[in-house]
Design an enzyme around this catalytic site. Sequence first.
Site, PDB file in Angstrom:
ATOM      1  N   CYS A  98       0.819  -1.233   0.000  1.00  0.00           N
ATOM      2  CA  CYS A  98       0.000   0.000   0.000  1.00  0.00           C
ATOM      3  C   CYS A  98       0.856   1.289   0.000  1.00  0.00           C
ATOM      4  O   CYS A  98       1.439   1.618  -1.011  1.00  0.00           O
ATOM      5  CB  CYS A  98      -0.958  -0.043   1.178  1.00  0.00           C
ATOM      6  SG  CYS A  98      -2.356   1.062   0.989  1.00  0.00           S
ATOM      7  N   HIS A 197      -3.556  -5.518   2.516  1.00  0.00           N
ATOM      8  CA  HIS A 197      -3.143  -5.627   3.925  1.00  0.00           C
ATOM      9  C   HIS A 197      -3.739  -6.908   4.490  1.00  0.00           C
ATOM     10  O   HIS A 197      -4.377  -7.691   3.783  1.00  0.00           O
ATOM     11  CB  HIS A 197      -3.744  -4.454   4.734  1.00  0.00           C
ATOM     12  CG  HIS A 197      -3.161  -3.122   4.429  1.00  0.00           C
ATOM     13  ND1 HIS A 197      -1.922  -2.726   4.844  1.00  0.00           N
ATOM     14  CD2 HIS A 197      -3.676  -2.074   3.731  1.00  0.00           C
ATOM     15  CE1 HIS A 197      -1.693  -1.479   4.435  1.00  0.00           C
ATOM     16  NE2 HIS A 197      -2.735  -1.063   3.769  1.00  0.00           N
TER      17      HIS A 197
END
Length: 246
Positions: A98, A197
Site C-alpha cells: 500500500c 493488507h
Amino acid sequence: MDNKKLKLHIAHLYPKLLNIYGDWGNILTLKMRCEWRDIELKIDSIELNDEIDINKYDIYFIGGGQDKQQITVCKELQKHKTSLLKARDNNAVFLAICGGYQLLGHYYLPHNQNKLEGISLIDAYTVAGDKRFIGNVTANCNFIEPQTLVGFENHSGLTYLENDTQPLATVQIGNGNNGQDKTEGARFMNVFGTYLHGSFLPKNVSFADYLITLALKKRYSENIELKKLDDTIEQENHNLLINKKY
Ligand code: GLN
C-alpha cells in the site's frame, strides 16, 4: 546445492513509520516459513538515517501507512534511490504494501499536499482519489498456485501502471490499484507491490513461498525447491476469504 545451511537476509524498511494494519505479519510469515525449512533468516530493521548495504540483503520489505508517515519516508528513500535501483537490477526481492508500494513508483500526489517523489523501482504513479477504498479483495495471480490472492484494502490513492510494469493480479472482488482497470498491485523484475493488507502473506502462503524461492535464486544462483509444508490451516483460512465482501 550442498547441504550447508541456507541463509537469507531481509531489510525491513522503516517499520516504526510504515507498519499499518499489522503489515509486520508479512515479515513473521517469511521468518516462520524459512525456519520451518531450516533456512536461516536474518531480519534487519532499517530506520531513519540508517545506512542500507545492498550487498547484505536478499529481500526488502516496506509496509503501509498514512500520508504523514509517507512524507517522512519518501524523503529518506530518496537518499537510497540509486542503491535500491541497483539492488533491483541485481534481482533482489522487494515486497511493498500500500503506502510503501506507492513510494516505489515515480510519485504519489496526495490530496492538498506536494507531490511525494518515489524511487521509480517500478513504472507506476499514484494520485489521490475522491473516495477511500475499504474492504476485502479477491484477485487472480497467474504465476502462483493456487492463483487467488486475498486481503484487505484501505487506501484513497489510485495507482496506474506504465510500460513494462505488470499487474500483480486481476481484481475479482474489490478495487485494487484504482477501481477502474481491474489491476491489483504491480510486478517488475522481482519487485512486487500490492494494496493487500491483512497481513497479506499469512493469507497467501503460496506467494510467500514464491518470494522465498526468488530470494534463494538471487543469493545462490540456482532454483532451490522448498520443502512442502502442511498448509491445511493456512489454505482453509485463504479459501474462507475468497469472494468474501465483508
Ligand atoms: N496513504 C495512502 C493512501 O491512502 C496509503 C494508505 C495505506 O498504506 N493503507 O492511499
